[in-house]
Design a protein around this motif. Structure first.
Motif, mmCIF file in Angstrom:
data_model
loop_
_atom_site.group_PDB
_atom_site.id
_atom_site.type_symbol
_atom_site.label_atom_id
_atom_site.label_comp_id
_atom_site.label_asym_id
_atom_site.label_seq_id
_atom_site.Cartn_x
_atom_site.Cartn_y
_atom_site.Cartn_z
ATOM 1 N N MET A 86 0.805 -1.224 0.000
ATOM 2 C CA MET A 86 0.000 0.000 0.000
ATOM 3 C C MET A 86 0.833 1.267 0.000
ATOM 4 S SD MET A 86 -2.863 -1.276 2.784
ATOM 5 C CE MET A 86 -3.798 0.250 2.798
ATOM 6 N N VAL A 87 2.144 1.162 0.148
ATOM 7 C CA VAL A 87 2.976 2.350 0.263
ATOM 8 C C VAL A 87 3.671 2.634 -1.066
ATOM 9 C CG1 VAL A 87 4.909 0.996 1.226
ATOM 10 C CG2 VAL A 87 4.819 3.483 1.564
ATOM 11 N N TYR A 88 3.642 3.908 -1.469
ATOM 12 C CA TYR A 88 4.332 4.367 -2.675
ATOM 13 C C TYR A 88 5.371 5.387 -2.245
ATOM 14 C CZ TYR A 88 0.874 2.060 -5.597
ATOM 15 O OH TYR A 88 0.079 1.103 -6.194
ATOM 16 N N TYR A 89 6.645 5.003 -2.348
ATOM 17 C CA TYR A 89 7.714 5.870 -1.862
ATOM 18 C C TYR A 89 8.062 6.986 -2.848
ATOM 19 C CZ TYR A 89 8.476 2.309 1.711
ATOM 20 O OH TYR A 89 8.309 1.440 2.760
ATOM 21 N N ASP A 90 7.781 6.783 -4.142
ATOM 22 C CA ASP A 90 8.166 7.782 -5.132
ATOM 23 C C ASP A 90 7.057 8.779 -5.429
ATOM 24 O OD1 ASP A 90 6.412 6.189 -6.486
ATOM 25 O OD2 ASP A 90 7.754 5.708 -8.155
ATOM 26 N N GLY A 91 5.901 8.620 -4.768
ATOM 27 C CA GLY A 91 4.812 9.566 -4.957
ATOM 28 C C GLY A 91 4.045 9.421 -6.246
ATOM 29 N N ALA A 92 4.311 8.371 -7.011
ATOM 30 C CA ALA A 92 3.611 8.149 -8.271
ATOM 31 C C ALA A 92 2.675 6.957 -8.114
ATOM 32 C CB ALA A 92 4.611 7.903 -9.397
ATOM 33 N N VAL A 93 1.377 7.195 -8.228
ATOM 34 C CA VAL A 93 0.375 6.153 -7.984
ATOM 35 C C VAL A 93 -0.383 5.856 -9.281
ATOM 36 C CG1 VAL A 93 -1.730 5.572 -6.715
ATOM 37 C CG2 VAL A 93 0.116 6.842 -5.576
ATOM 38 N N PRO A 94 -0.403 4.592 -9.703
ATOM 39 C CA PRO A 94 -1.171 4.240 -10.909
ATOM 40 C C PRO A 94 -2.665 4.270 -10.616
ATOM 41 C CG PRO A 94 -0.187 2.280 -9.932
ATOM 42 C CD PRO A 94 0.340 3.442 -9.158
ATOM 43 N N ILE A 95 -3.395 5.090 -11.349
ATOM 44 C CA ILE A 95 -4.822 5.242 -11.082
ATOM 45 C C ILE A 95 -5.571 3.936 -11.309
ATOM 46 C CG2 ILE A 95 -5.597 5.963 -13.368
ATOM 47 C CD1 ILE A 95 -6.522 7.779 -10.109
#
Length: 259
Positions: A86-95
């Motif tokens: 659940m964590v995204y370290y690079d701040g880019a989330v696939p919609i």
């Protein structure tokens, strides 16, 4: 609700999570579902995720504002679990990894000591906290059209989708967490502002509530875990191409983009 029914609902939510396909409200087919039943379903959903290879890395607190409590007709917060997926370290989330996402600006706590309730105080939370960070929680609902009662959102891991931590960390003893101000921008425009007190009156109180509530269930907040202490303003709907930034006075900022 018996164990077989709990596992049936847990399987439905798990399949919805994997397929990114929402289901009808659980309470629609099970109107007598209690909060205890809902937390049982949440645990079954977590079990399935851990069996898939995810790791438990923290917890989230939800329904921390009076407005949301009144909307869901409850008088206390709820909680869910955070896993390594659940964590995204690079701040880019696939919609496409989400169904109907909305973003919330929060204060995240990183623990350096265990917290085992009951009897955990705000002072104990402060002593146990290594640092606080700005954070986006991306809430999402596997329940169709967000038509949720409190039992639906609890069963669905407190409607948690994923989260993004900011790069800056602060000593919680050096910041007044109740009065710290938050500004949330979407595509360069300010959409929401808030303060730490929006999280159950004080973020420390929210984390203490979680530690004591889990303590009653025989569970402990562990050193190294991430605790999301609750939204500081209204949820902001997001879509592909959106860029969001939130800043916390004296703490730092976090950014997220959806692609």
């Amino acid at each position: 609700m018996n164990q077989q029914e709990i596992e049936t609902h847990g399987a439905r939510l798990y399949e919805a999570l994997l397929a990114r396909a929402p289901v009808a409200p659980l309470t629609q087919g099970a109107p007598s579902m209690t909060l205890k039943d809902a937390y049982g379903i949440q645990q079954d959903l977590l079990r399935r995720r851990l069996q898939r290879g995810e790791r438990l890395i923290g917890h989230k607190i939800g329904v921390t504002s009076r407005v949301v409590m009144e909307m869901l007709q409850v008088d206390q917060p709820d909680f869910g679990h955070l896993t390594s997926a659940m964590v995204y370290y690079d701040g880019a989330v696939p919609i496409d990894s989400l169904i109907a996402p909305k973003a919330e600006g929060e204060i995240a706590f990183i623990l350096k000591h265990d917290l085992a309730g009951p009897g955990v105080t705000e002072a104990a939370v402060l002593r146990a906290t290594a640092c606080v960070l700005p954070c986006f929680e991306i809430v999402d609902s596997r329940v169709r059209d967000w038509k949720i009662a409190i039992q639906d959102t609890v069963a669905d891991n407190a409607s948690s989708g994923c989260f993004v931590l900011g790069d800056s960390a602060a000593d919680p003893r050096a910041v007044d967490l109740a009065t710290v101000g938050m500004t949330l921008e979407k595509n360069g425009a300010v959409l929401a502002t808030g303060a730490g007190a929006a999280a159950l009156g004080h973020p420390l109180a929210a984390v203490a509530w979680l530690a004591n509530t889990l303590g009653e269930l025989g569970q402990t907040l562990r050193a190294g875990e991430v605790i999301l202490s609750g939204s500081l303003a209204a949820m902001v709907p997001v879509a592909r191409g959106d860029r969001l930034r939130m800043s916390l006075g004296g703490i730092g900022s976090a950014e997220v983009r959806f692609y």
